[in-house]
Design a protein around this motif. Sequence first.
Motif, PDB file in Angstrom:
ATOM      1  N   GLU A  90      27.520  34.739  40.322  1.00  0.00           N
ATOM      2  CA  GLU A  90      28.450  35.832  40.613  1.00  0.00           C
ATOM      3  C   GLU A  90      29.854  35.476  40.144  1.00  0.00           C
ATOM      4  OE1 GLU A  90      27.972  36.411  44.784  1.00  0.00           O
ATOM      5  OE2 GLU A  90      26.310  37.823  44.542  1.00  0.00           O
ATOM      6  N   LEU A  93      29.935  35.838  36.392  1.00  0.00           N
ATOM      7  CA  LEU A  93      29.946  37.251  36.030  1.00  0.00           C
ATOM      8  C   LEU A  93      31.338  37.844  36.191  1.00  0.00           C
ATOM      9  CD1 LEU A  93      28.379  39.798  35.214  1.00  0.00           C
ATOM     10  CD2 LEU A  93      27.952  40.178  37.647  1.00  0.00           C
ATOM     11  N   ALA A  94      32.020  37.522  37.298  1.00  0.00           N
ATOM     12  CA  ALA A  94      33.371  38.032  37.522  1.00  0.00           C
ATOM     13  C   ALA A  94      34.328  37.518  36.448  1.00  0.00           C
ATOM     14  CB  ALA A  94      33.864  37.633  38.910  1.00  0.00           C
ATOM     15  N   GLN A  97      33.585  39.440  33.218  1.00  0.00           N
ATOM     16  CA  GLN A  97      34.076  40.812  33.282  1.00  0.00           C
ATOM     17  C   GLN A  97      35.588  40.853  33.094  1.00  0.00           C
ATOM     18  OE1 GLN A  97      32.533  42.118  37.058  1.00  0.00           O
ATOM     19  NE2 GLN A  97      30.756  43.112  36.110  1.00  0.00           N
ATOM     20  N   ARG A  99      37.344  38.692  31.452  1.00  0.00           N
ATOM     21  CA  ARG A  99      37.603  38.347  30.061  1.00  0.00           C
ATOM     22  C   ARG A  99      37.373  39.546  29.137  1.00  0.00           C
ATOM     23  NH1 ARG A  99      34.633  33.336  26.986  1.00  0.00           N
ATOM     24  NH2 ARG A  99      35.788  33.498  25.044  1.00  0.00           N
ATOM     25  N   VAL A 100      36.282  40.280  29.392  1.00  0.00           N
ATOM     26  CA  VAL A 100      35.998  41.474  28.588  1.00  0.00           C
ATOM     27  C   VAL A 100      37.106  42.502  28.759  1.00  0.00           C
ATOM     28  CG1 VAL A 100      34.421  43.454  28.383  1.00  0.00           C
ATOM     29  CG2 VAL A 100      33.511  41.131  28.483  1.00  0.00           C
ATOM     30  N   GLU A 101      37.585  42.694  29.985  1.00  0.00           N
ATOM     31  CA  GLU A 101      38.672  43.655  30.228  1.00  0.00           C
ATOM     32  C   GLU A 101      39.930  43.250  29.481  1.00  0.00           C
ATOM     33  OE1 GLU A 101      39.169  43.976  34.430  1.00  0.00           O
ATOM     34  OE2 GLU A 101      37.238  44.970  34.725  1.00  0.00           O
TER      35      GLU A 101
END
Length: 123
Positions: A90, A93-94, A97, A99-101
């Motif tokens: 988890e 994953l956070a 996410q 990094r993608v943003e």
Amino acid sequence: MLDYFALGILIFAGLFLFYGIILLHDIPYEIAVHRNHPHQDAIHATGWVSLFTLHALWPFLWIWAMAYREDRGWGFGDGKSPLSHITQLEQQLAELQGRVERLEISAGKNRQTPAPSNSDGGI
């Protein structure tokens, strides 16, 4: 008098062996209790059955009792509980996410939209 003493030693040795064998067959059960094994009762009952089957089941009971540990479950593991693996995933994953943003935001700032032109292009 010596006959009674020898008889006493024989009775003591017989009782010692009898209780020693019972204690020996309870070792897998004690291991299962110590490890909080989910099959404690089955291991205990099979230990008693093993007394009457000439100890044929006893090595398998030992393996069965040793195969489980509360902190890692069945078999071999790294000592981490499955919940710690889930929390680690988890967290990863956070991080991904976020990094993608950040990449999407930086890609949007770097993208320069062309100004609309008034020319018809003459097709």
